[in-house]
Design an enzyme around this catalytic site. Sequence first.
Site, PDB file in Angstrom:
ATOM      1  N   LYS A  11       0.843  -1.194   0.000  1.00  0.00           N
ATOM      2  CA  LYS A  11       0.000   0.000   0.000  1.00  0.00           C
ATOM      3  C   LYS A  11       0.878   1.243   0.000  1.00  0.00           C
ATOM      4  CE  LYS A  11      -4.345  -1.475   1.917  1.00  0.00           C
ATOM      5  NZ  LYS A  11      -5.411  -1.116   2.826  1.00  0.00           N
ATOM      6  N   ARG A  70     -18.722  -2.201   5.421  1.00  0.00           N
ATOM      7  CA  ARG A  70     -19.495  -1.007   5.081  1.00  0.00           C
ATOM      8  C   ARG A  70     -20.654  -1.356   4.164  1.00  0.00           C
ATOM      9  NH1 ARG A  70     -14.007   1.714   3.513  1.00  0.00           N
ATOM     10  NH2 ARG A  70     -14.230  -0.059   2.165  1.00  0.00           N
TER      11      ARG A  70
END
Length: 163
Positions: free
Chosen positions: A43, A92
């Site tokens: 990342k 989510r």
Amino acid sequence: MPLRVAVYPGSFDPVTYGHLDIIDRALKIFDGVIVAVARNSEKNALFTVQERIDMLSEILRDRPQAKVETFEGLLVDYVRRAGATVVIRGLRAVSDFEFEFQLAQMNRNITREVETLFMMTSVPYSYLSSSIVKEVSHLNGPVDKLVPPLVKSALDEKFRPGR
């Protein structure tokens, strides 16, 4: 009776109110929660691992049952070393589930000693991600309702140094 400890792993780059919602709700279920900042070289992080640990530690200082650590390597190995048996993952939307389900199944394949607990985010945070926060902040948009003031200041310093 042994303490029930869970690990909440993530990059937390940066931590949002959605992350804090999951942490606070997990603290109602477990005796302790280890917020584990992943050292993931794949990342492209805005904040260093140490900056993320420092921010989380400051934000969670009034939650003594929450501990901030870092890890690298297999999550299940870290969870066992930490003396925990549960991994907490926030969801989510349905789109999160497929990826998280695959990870949970792989972890279960590696060891049956570690369970994964999925927690749905609270409605106000269902759209919120660290990536969105970084993008909005980078474009000088308002993130005050998305992250704690400490994180807002750190974002401002990254994107608008010296201001």
